[in-house]
Design an enzyme around this catalytic site. Sequence first.
Site, PDB file in Angstrom:
ATOM      1  N   GLU A  82     -46.634  60.931  82.062  1.00  4.93           N
ATOM      2  CA  GLU A  82     -47.024  61.030  80.652  1.00  4.93           C
ATOM      3  C   GLU A  82     -46.508  59.857  79.822  1.00  4.93           C
ATOM      4  O   GLU A  82     -46.961  59.651  78.688  1.00  4.93           O
ATOM      5  CB  GLU A  82     -46.509  62.343  80.052  1.00  4.93           C
ATOM      6  N   GLU A 113     -37.185  68.919 101.748  1.00 10.13           N
ATOM      7  CA  GLU A 113     -36.066  68.940 100.802  1.00 10.13           C
ATOM      8  C   GLU A 113     -34.709  68.972 101.503  1.00 10.13           C
ATOM      9  O   GLU A 113     -33.684  68.707 100.884  1.00 10.13           O
ATOM     10  CB  GLU A 113     -36.188  70.129  99.849  1.00 10.13           C
TER      11      GLU A 113
END
Length: 294
Positions: A82, A113
């Site tokens: 953004e 992960e």
Amino acid sequence: MLENLSTEHRNEKTMNLDEMSIKEILQSMNEEDRTVALAVENEIEQIEKVVQTVIKSFEEEGRLIYIGAGTSGRLGILDAVECPPTFGTDDKMVQGFIAGGLKAFTKAVEGAEDREELADEDLKSIGLNEKDTVIGIAASGRTPYVIGGLKYANRVGASTASISCNKNAEISKYAKINVEVGTGAEILTGSTRLKAGTAQKLVLNMISTASMIGVGKVYKNLMVDVQSTNEKLVERSKRIIVEATGVSYEVAAEYYEKAERNVKAAIVMVLLQCEYGEALQKLKEAKGFVKKAL
């Protein structure tokens, strides 16, 4: 151990979650969500330190790098992508990495992960250096991928910070600045995409927005470095010029084109009644701050 994490505890208020009406479920979620902003408020001083560090990186032409797994990784990427349309940054200035690579954004990559070395590889791929700031995001505060990334960042001399939703988080040991937002038990036990994810999003909003303000991406409360990548943003750009200068929409549109769609330059041109080249020079001398250029 998971049982020691507050985000993994059962919420005493929702033991009968499966028996609640839809309205009761929604009310319970809303009630719990109201606690999140207060939990974030308790960490304002730590978040301020993170912002100061990020601004320093930006001033030295360094970058802000988010690393995380699952929801945490996705939120980092969301905040990063953004920044170019909102603040006119290039796509390298703020970047997000998720364990398992971009494909993990839409589909879980099993075991990713749990591998510290994957973060090493990701950060090496962008030439991480001492000018950069790395922020590790993990609701649990114990994700190996994030720990590996923070370790690597420390080795190359980058600044480090962590965002977790448990106190005394494991990742805090590997970051110079720690933000530990105590969001507590979720209404659905262990589902940290809920309150913990909301808290992380609020903190990331604060970090990126305040940091961009700190390097001149905002004039008053207007996003004057907005990139006009679609019709909505073209219109917003013209409206920003109107708001910043008080001229009519028609005059704003004229200066917008004269300034080659550079909103900052258009504002300076209107307020100082100067040519485009002079406006650019003034902005350069003011390091991009419109107020200083005026």
